[in-house]
Design a protein around this motif. Structure first.
Motif, PDB file in Angstrom:
ATOM      1  N   LYS A  19       0.892  -1.164   0.000  1.00  0.00           N
ATOM      2  CA  LYS A  19       0.000   0.000   0.000  1.00  0.00           C
ATOM      3  C   LYS A  19       0.925   1.207   0.000  1.00  0.00           C
ATOM      4  CE  LYS A  19      -3.758   2.459   2.082  1.00  0.00           C
ATOM      5  NZ  LYS A  19      -4.574   2.718   3.242  1.00  0.00           N
ATOM      6  N   THR A  20       1.376   1.551  -1.195  1.00  0.00           N
ATOM      7  CA  THR A  20       2.379   2.593  -1.369  1.00  0.00           C
ATOM      8  C   THR A  20       2.125   3.298  -2.691  1.00  0.00           C
ATOM      9  OG1 THR A  20       3.924   1.204  -2.613  1.00  0.00           O
ATOM     10  CG2 THR A  20       4.109   1.140  -0.216  1.00  0.00           C
ATOM     11  N   PRO A  21       2.805   4.404  -2.937  1.00  0.00           N
ATOM     12  CA  PRO A  21       2.750   4.976  -4.287  1.00  0.00           C
ATOM     13  C   PRO A  21       3.270   3.945  -5.293  1.00  0.00           C
ATOM     14  CG  PRO A  21       3.715   6.545  -2.756  1.00  0.00           C
ATOM     15  CD  PRO A  21       3.594   5.233  -2.020  1.00  0.00           C
ATOM     16  N   ILE A  22       2.685   3.905  -6.469  1.00  0.00           N
ATOM     17  CA  ILE A  22       3.062   2.915  -7.470  1.00  0.00           C
ATOM     18  C   ILE A  22       4.522   3.080  -7.893  1.00  0.00           C
ATOM     19  CG2 ILE A  22       2.319   4.177  -9.528  1.00  0.00           C
ATOM     20  CD1 ILE A  22       1.738   0.430  -8.759  1.00  0.00           C
ATOM     21  N   PHE A  52      -5.452  -3.951  -6.559  1.00  0.00           N
ATOM     22  CA  PHE A  52      -6.692  -3.911  -5.800  1.00  0.00           C
ATOM     23  C   PHE A  52      -7.278  -2.500  -5.810  1.00  0.00           C
ATOM     24  CE2 PHE A  52      -4.155  -7.405  -4.102  1.00  0.00           C
ATOM     25  CZ  PHE A  52      -4.999  -8.456  -4.423  1.00  0.00           C
ATOM     26  N   SER A  53      -6.431  -1.499  -6.043  1.00  0.00           N
ATOM     27  CA  SER A  53      -6.907  -0.140  -6.306  1.00  0.00           C
ATOM     28  C   SER A  53      -7.294  -0.090  -7.778  1.00  0.00           C
ATOM     29  CB  SER A  53      -5.798   0.886  -6.057  1.00  0.00           C
ATOM     30  OG  SER A  53      -5.450   0.937  -4.710  1.00  0.00           O
ATOM     31  N   VAL A  58      -4.012   4.417  -9.788  1.00  0.00           N
ATOM     32  CA  VAL A  58      -2.785   4.016  -9.094  1.00  0.00           C
ATOM     33  C   VAL A  58      -1.702   5.078  -9.101  1.00  0.00           C
ATOM     34  CG1 VAL A  58      -3.171   1.550  -9.399  1.00  0.00           C
ATOM     35  CG2 VAL A  58      -1.776   2.788 -11.061  1.00  0.00           C
ATOM     36  N   ASN A  59      -1.772   6.051  -9.975  1.00  0.00           N
ATOM     37  CA  ASN A  59      -0.769   7.114 -10.003  1.00  0.00           C
ATOM     38  C   ASN A  59      -1.160   8.308  -9.143  1.00  0.00           C
ATOM     39  OD1 ASN A  59       0.884   5.671 -11.743  1.00  0.00           O
ATOM     40  ND2 ASN A  59      -0.192   6.434 -13.536  1.00  0.00           N
ATOM     41  N   GLN A  60      -2.229   8.187  -8.357  1.00  0.00           N
ATOM     42  CA  GLN A  60      -2.738   9.306  -7.572  1.00  0.00           C
ATOM     43  C   GLN A  60      -2.553   9.067  -6.075  1.00  0.00           C
ATOM     44  OE1 GLN A  60      -6.799   9.519  -8.862  1.00  0.00           O
ATOM     45  NE2 GLN A  60      -6.249   9.912 -10.977  1.00  0.00           N
ATOM     46  N   GLY A  61      -1.338   8.758  -5.654  1.00  0.00           N
ATOM     47  CA  GLY A  61      -1.081   8.522  -4.230  1.00  0.00           C
ATOM     48  C   GLY A  61      -0.868   7.054  -3.959  1.00  0.00           C
ATOM     49  N   ASP A  62      -1.204   6.624  -2.744  1.00  0.00           N
ATOM     50  CA  ASP A  62      -1.016   5.223  -2.386  1.00  0.00           C
ATOM     51  C   ASP A  62      -1.940   4.329  -3.200  1.00  0.00           C
ATOM     52  OD1 ASP A  62       0.898   5.873  -0.580  1.00  0.00           O
ATOM     53  OD2 ASP A  62      -0.323   5.488   1.200  1.00  0.00           O
ATOM     54  N   ALA A  63      -1.403   3.213  -3.637  1.00  0.00           N
ATOM     55  CA  ALA A  63      -2.170   2.188  -4.338  1.00  0.00           C
ATOM     56  C   ALA A  63      -2.071   0.906  -3.520  1.00  0.00           C
ATOM     57  CB  ALA A  63      -1.615   1.971  -5.738  1.00  0.00           C
ATOM     58  N   VAL A  64      -3.080   0.063  -3.636  1.00  0.00           N
ATOM     59  CA  VAL A  64      -3.066  -1.232  -2.979  1.00  0.00           C
ATOM     60  C   VAL A  64      -2.835  -2.276  -4.076  1.00  0.00           C
ATOM     61  CG1 VAL A  64      -4.332  -2.871  -1.550  1.00  0.00           C
ATOM     62  CG2 VAL A  64      -4.623  -0.406  -1.191  1.00  0.00           C
ATOM     63  N   TYR A  65      -1.748  -3.040  -3.941  1.00  0.00           N
ATOM     64  CA  TYR A  65      -1.403  -4.017  -4.965  1.00  0.00           C
ATOM     65  C   TYR A  65      -0.516  -5.096  -4.358  1.00  0.00           C
ATOM     66  CZ  TYR A  65       2.903  -1.177  -5.155  1.00  0.00           C
ATOM     67  OH  TYR A  65       4.047  -0.492  -4.842  1.00  0.00           O
ATOM     68  N   ASP A  66      -0.438  -6.227  -5.052  1.00  0.00           N
ATOM     69  CA  ASP A  66       0.482  -7.302  -4.687  1.00  0.00           C
ATOM     70  C   ASP A  66       1.524  -7.431  -5.778  1.00  0.00           C
ATOM     71  OD1 ASP A  66      -0.950  -7.982  -2.429  1.00  0.00           O
ATOM     72  OD2 ASP A  66      -1.857  -9.779  -3.286  1.00  0.00           O
ATOM     73  N   ILE A 122     -14.652 -10.908 -12.520  1.00  0.00           N
ATOM     74  CA  ILE A 122     -14.982 -11.249 -11.132  1.00  0.00           C
ATOM     75  C   ILE A 122     -13.873 -10.969 -10.131  1.00  0.00           C
ATOM     76  CG2 ILE A 122     -16.674 -13.000 -11.789  1.00  0.00           C
ATOM     77  CD1 ILE A 122     -14.431 -15.096 -11.148  1.00  0.00           C
ATOM     78  N   GLY A 123     -12.847 -10.247 -10.539  1.00  0.00           N
ATOM     79  CA  GLY A 123     -11.763  -9.996  -9.599  1.00  0.00           C
ATOM     80  C   GLY A 123     -10.843  -8.896 -10.076  1.00  0.00           C
ATOM     81  N   SER A 124      -9.742  -8.777  -9.394  1.00  0.00           N
ATOM     82  CA  SER A 124      -8.776  -7.710  -9.650  1.00  0.00           C
ATOM     83  C   SER A 124      -7.896  -8.037 -10.854  1.00  0.00           C
ATOM     84  CB  SER A 124      -7.894  -7.517  -8.416  1.00  0.00           C
ATOM     85  OG  SER A 124      -8.688  -7.129  -7.321  1.00  0.00           O
ATOM     86  N   PRO A 125      -7.527  -7.012 -11.630  1.00  0.00           N
ATOM     87  CA  PRO A 125      -6.675  -7.240 -12.786  1.00  0.00           C
ATOM     88  C   PRO A 125      -5.251  -7.594 -12.390  1.00  0.00           C
ATOM     89  CG  PRO A 125      -7.034  -4.893 -12.495  1.00  0.00           C
ATOM     90  CD  PRO A 125      -7.895  -5.600 -11.482  1.00  0.00           C
ATOM     91  N   LYS A 126      -4.628  -8.378 -13.254  1.00  0.00           N
ATOM     92  CA  LYS A 126      -3.255  -8.832 -13.065  1.00  0.00           C
ATOM     93  C   LYS A 126      -2.455  -8.385 -14.280  1.00  0.00           C
ATOM     94  CE  LYS A 126      -1.106 -13.430 -12.979  1.00  0.00           C
ATOM     95  NZ  LYS A 126      -1.483 -14.846 -12.802  1.00  0.00           N
ATOM     96  N   GLU A 127      -1.262  -7.851 -14.038  1.00  0.00           N
ATOM     97  CA  GLU A 127      -0.353  -7.465 -15.108  1.00  0.00           C
ATOM     98  C   GLU A 127       0.921  -8.291 -14.984  1.00  0.00           C
ATOM     99  OE1 GLU A 127       0.296  -3.227 -15.210  1.00  0.00           O
ATOM    100  OE2 GLU A 127      -1.857  -2.823 -15.394  1.00  0.00           O
ATOM    101  N   VAL A 128       1.141  -9.161 -15.963  1.00  0.00           N
ATOM    102  CA  VAL A 128       2.352  -9.972 -15.997  1.00  0.00           C
ATOM    103  C   VAL A 128       3.428  -9.152 -16.704  1.00  0.00           C
ATOM    104  CG1 VAL A 128       3.389 -12.151 -16.729  1.00  0.00           C
ATOM    105  CG2 VAL A 128       0.953 -12.073 -16.093  1.00  0.00           C
ATOM    106  N   LEU A 129       4.546  -8.963 -16.031  1.00  0.00           N
ATOM    107  CA  LEU A 129       5.618  -8.101 -16.530  1.00  0.00           C
ATOM    108  C   LEU A 129       6.576  -8.905 -17.411  1.00  0.00           C
ATOM    109  CD1 LEU A 129       6.301  -6.235 -13.168  1.00  0.00           C
ATOM    110  CD2 LEU A 129       4.706  -5.607 -15.008  1.00  0.00           C
ATOM    111  N   ILE A 130       6.116  -9.237 -18.609  1.00  0.00           N
ATOM    112  CA  ILE A 130       6.898 -10.067 -19.525  1.00  0.00           C
ATOM    113  C   ILE A 130       8.220  -9.377 -19.870  1.00  0.00           C
ATOM    114  CG2 ILE A 130       6.955 -11.109 -21.832  1.00  0.00           C
ATOM    115  CD1 ILE A 130       3.862 -11.392 -21.536  1.00  0.00           C
ATOM    116  N   LYS A 131       8.106  -8.150 -20.298  1.00  0.00           N
ATOM    117  CA  LYS A 131       9.290  -7.341 -20.615  1.00  0.00           C
ATOM    118  C   LYS A 131       8.983  -5.965 -20.048  1.00  0.00           C
ATOM    119  CE  LYS A 131      12.397  -6.840 -24.536  1.00  0.00           C
ATOM    120  NZ  LYS A 131      12.531  -6.994 -25.997  1.00  0.00           N
ATOM    121  N   SER A 132       9.684  -5.619 -18.969  1.00  0.00           N
ATOM    122  CA  SER A 132       9.350  -4.404 -18.244  1.00  0.00           C
ATOM    123  C   SER A 132      10.623  -3.802 -17.654  1.00  0.00           C
ATOM    124  CB  SER A 132       8.337  -4.745 -17.150  1.00  0.00           C
ATOM    125  OG  SER A 132       7.845  -3.597 -16.531  1.00  0.00           O
ATOM    126  N   PHE A 133      10.448  -2.844 -16.766  1.00  0.00           N
ATOM    127  CA  PHE A 133      11.588  -2.124 -16.191  1.00  0.00           C
ATOM    128  C   PHE A 133      12.571  -3.047 -15.479  1.00  0.00           C
ATOM    129  CE2 PHE A 133       8.220  -2.139 -13.094  1.00  0.00           C
ATOM    130  CZ  PHE A 133       8.863  -2.491 -11.920  1.00  0.00           C
TER     131      PHE A 133
END
Length: 153
Positions: A19-22, A52-53, A58-66, A122-133
């Motif tokens: 639960k932090t800034p993205i 979960f946010s 998610v770019n507007q302050g704290d976001a909730v994510y795993d 029915i749930g929260s979106p997931k982003e798989v970081l195939i090629k990312s930072f």
């Protein structure tokens, strides 16, 4: 846009709840991957983020994510990293190419596909970081797989 329906099998995950800034995502991803390396944990696939946010906020302050990665065996948890079992689930999946600055356009197309085909998200979106930072220096070469958990109506 190319998309597919996938069944994600039951999996064991290493997970950090945030639960932090993205902007802190890279810190937690490094922490997770450092744990994998230090404990010599065998992984399967690329790390991923579950939001979960609402994704558009998610770019507007704290976001909730795993921040998570699939692991092949049980592992020792830490004060930040949990090991959990994820049940089998069905997802509507598509790839976003390039910077994530315009990723919401891909989300919109995927939601339209879901509505057109009577898939209930029915749930929260997931982003798989195939090629990312974490493994690529050029944002234009990024590949992010978006997975929306669904049931077919």
């Amino acid at each position: 846009m190319d998309y597919e329906i996938k069944t994600i099998p039951e999996q064991k995950l290493g997970v950090i709840n945030c639960k932090t800034p993205i902007e802190d995502l890279g810190i937690f991803l490094s922490m997770l991957m450092g744990w994998v390396d230090a404990e010599d944990i065998e992984t399967e696939g690329e790390p991923f983020v579950v939001y979960f946010s609402p994704r558009h906020e998610v770019n507007q302050g704290d976001a909730v994510y795993d921040v998570s990665i699939v692991i092949k065996q049980d592992a020792e948890e830490t004060d930040r990293i949990r090991v959990v079992d994820m049940i089998e689930n069905k997802v509507l999946s598509a790839k976003h190419y390039g910077s994530t600055d315009n990723i919401l356009e891909t989300y919109e197309k995927l939601v339209n596909i879901a509505q057109k085909n009577n898939y209930d998200i029915i749930g929260s979106p997931k982003e798989v970081l195939i090629k990312s930072f974490h493994n690529c220096d050029n944002e234009e070469e990024f590949i992010t797989e978006i997975q929306l958990p669904i049931i077919e109506m």
